[in-house]
Design an enzyme around this catalytic site. Structure first.
Site, PDB file in Angstrom:
ATOM      1  N   GLY A 201     -44.979  73.378  -0.266  1.00  0.00           N
ATOM      2  CA  GLY A 201     -45.313  71.966  -0.450  1.00  0.00           C
ATOM      3  C   GLY A 201     -44.537  71.332  -1.592  1.00  0.00           C
ATOM      4  CG  LEU A 202     -40.870  70.136  -1.133  1.00  0.00           C
ATOM      5  CD1 LEU A 202     -40.570  68.789  -0.484  1.00  0.00           C
ATOM      6  CD2 LEU A 202     -39.572  70.769  -1.615  1.00  0.00           C
TER       7      LEU A 202
ATOM      8  CB  CYS B 205     -39.792  69.551   3.098  1.00  0.00           C
ATOM      9  SG  CYS B 205     -41.052  70.788   2.739  1.00  0.00           S
TER      10      CYS B 205
END
Lengths: 256, 301
Positions: free
Chosen positions: B71-72, B129
């Site tokens: 989730g970056l 992403c």
């Protein structure tokens, strides 16, 4: 200094159902600290990632590491077939380890539950304090319990009541009216939560060792985080990396 | 023997770089590899503000690879500029900053803060992403959305921009052309393939996020195919990635049309992979008397 290198198997035996005791000859033993872990690699392209396994013991010459693990899947099942003189790749040594200075000269609880018992052994060996060693097991398979006897008073709890106190590690503490100034613990999450609460109620410090699914083991992938009370100085969010900021945390600082 | 390659006017000493998110900002792996050896370090994605990422479990192993749904998580651009850039500047390698965002404004804020940082050679824009629910991938799965955001970033960016493409699309060539038409300076692909794993014993998802991005050697044939298609659809330089474990894998991507390659998940498996791939490419060039690595780009017949 962390490195990936090849270790030689010195011995392996099953010491309880699905629990294996493996000694590895490796130069990494020289730097190993209690509470640290290594990544162990399956030798198979289908199972690529290193398996994080805690260091149970270091031999006197610091030339070999002992790991005690439970078969949890394909990787550990493969390790269980390793025999003397086999080679296995390992990555280490990883993680921060238990803070030994904090317990020096104090009344210490060393608490291990289930497959969290192994890392407590090297801690028991190295910690200079008055040690009450409290081990929790599911049943009468008290793996490693005998190895602890020379390092302190050992108390045992079993869930089925077949040995020691029937119940969990905190039940043993209550039954024997034990007290401590500081706690070191490794075990399943419900046990660690109970230890955290026990310590908080008494205003004593508890260092707990956590685990989580990991990929890199060296702090890069951010896969193995735990929520923290304060913003972490590395991540700048309320997450710490179990592999590098831990696996040992002050229980007060983590939200488990 | 010349291993230098050129990406949008930036010369790399060799074509090997790191996949964003698999190498931190270089610090974690500097214990294992000499960062001076690398063509470039591509940093973990950075946003305008700190992101906490997803709940755990965030990673799971799958056959020949892994799933991740980090989730970056990132510390935000301000910390990044104070800590990570000065660290990387110590090394003789190119710095490529990967940028993520939830809105167009998020991306532009980071791009603007990097404008006065000449040490940053290139920007890689993560519009692909699969693990961030708001925005992000939405920009990378529709050609018109990709065209729009690429154009907006191109207007503000001081450095050349690499658009990182998602493989989770019907027609990768169309996406590549949209990015090129909007002014992208280079493309990188593939980001991870959206996947899922179920723990049959607990009857639950292996990842807290349910879905995650698949990477690792198992995805390589898909990645080679998409790099080939993208490279033949545009004139831009393409950075190829997806499951590269060895120099042979890297050469395959270069022959398919990649100007450079990134090592991703394999850093987790063997922290020395980048350096081994660089040495292996040199060995290949010696074996086949390749004087200039650029002679191999797209040379598949």
């Amino acid at each position: 200094m962390k490195e990936k290198s090849t270790a030689k198997v010195l011995s392996q035996q099953e010491i309880a159902p699905r629990i294996y005791d493996l000694w590895l000859e490796t130069a990494l033993a020289a730097q190993a600290k209690p509470g640290q872990f290594i990544g162990v690699y399956p030798g198979n392209a289908a199972t690529l990632l290193p398996r994080p396994i805690s260091i149970c013991e270091v031999n006197g010459e610091r030339t070999a590491l002992r790991i005690v693990y439970r078969i949890a899947g394909k990787g550990t099942a493969e390790f269980s077939a390793l025999r003397e003189n086999d080679r296995v790749d390992i990555l280490g040594t990883l993680g921060n380890g238990f803070p030994l200075e904090e317990g020096r000269g104090k009344h210490c609880f060393l608490i291990g539950g289930g497959i969290g018992v192994p890392p407590i052994l090297q801690l028991a060996k190295k910690l200079e304090g008055d040690k009450a060693i409290i081990l929790g097991y599911r049943d009468g398979n008290l793996f490693l319990a005998e190895d602890f006897a020379k390092y302190g008073q050992v108390y045992v709890a079993t869930e089925d009541g077949s040995e020691g106190t029937k119940g969990n590690v905190l039940d043993t503490i209550a039954e024997n009216a034990l007290e401590a100034d500081i706690i070191y613990a490794c075990g399943p999450m419900p046990m660690l939560r109970a230890v955290k609460q026990y310590a908080a109620e008494r205003g004593i410090r508890a260092y707990i060792s956590l685990e989580e699914h990991m990929a890199c083991g060296v702090g890069a992938c951010l896969g193995c985080v735990v929520k923290t009370k304060e913003a972490n100085p590395h991540s700048h969010v309320h997450n710490a990396r179990i592999c590098t900021d831990g696996p040992v945390f002050d229980a007060e600082e983590v939200d488990i | 023997m010349d291993t230098q390659v050129n990406i949008a006017g930036v010369t790399l000493k060799n074509p090997v770089m790191t996949g964003s998110g698999t190498f931190g900002s270089g610090m974690e792996y500097s214990e294992f590899v000499d960062l001076n050896c690398l063509g470039a370090v591509v940093t973990k994605g950075v946003a305008n503000v700190p992101w906490p990422g997803n709940p755990t479990p965030r990673v799971a192993e799958v056959y020949g690879g892994m799933l991740n749904a980090i989730g970056l998580q990132n510390p935000g651009i301000d910390v990044f500029l104070e800590r990570d850039i000065p660290f990387l500047k110590q090394y003789d390698t190119k710095i490529i900053v990967n940028i993520c965002g939830k809105t167009e404004e998020d991306y532009l804020e980071v791009v603007e803060k990097l404008a006065d940082e000449p040490a940053v050679a290139l920007l890689e824009i993560n519009v692909s992403c699969p693990n961030v629910k708001e925005g992000a991938i939405a920009f990378g799965q529709k050609a018109d959305a990709l065209y729009h955001i690429t154009g907006q970033i191109r207007k503000k960016a001081r450095q050349p921009i690499i658009m990182k493409l998602s493989p989770n699309v019907t027609d990768i060539a169309e996406m590549a052309r949209a990015a090129e038409a909007a002014g992208a300076d280079a493309l990188s692909l593939i980001n991870t393939l959206t996947g899922m794993k179920i723990d049959i014993h607990r009857r639950c998802f292996a990842l807290a996020n349910k879905t995650g991005g698949m990477s690792g050697p198992a995805i390589k044939p898909v990645a080679v195919r998409m790099v080939y298609q993208a490279a033949h659809a545009v004139k831009l330089p393409v950075i190829g990635m997806g499951g590269i474990a060895t120099a042979e894998d890297a050469i395959e991507f270069i022959l398919a049309g990649a100007t450079a390659v990134s090592i991703g998940a394999m850093n987790f498996v063997d922290p020395y992979t980048t350096v081994k791939v660089i040495r292996g490419i040199e060995d290949y060039m010696r074996t086949y008397n390749v004087e200039n690595i650029t002679d191999l780009i797209g040379a598949v017949e």
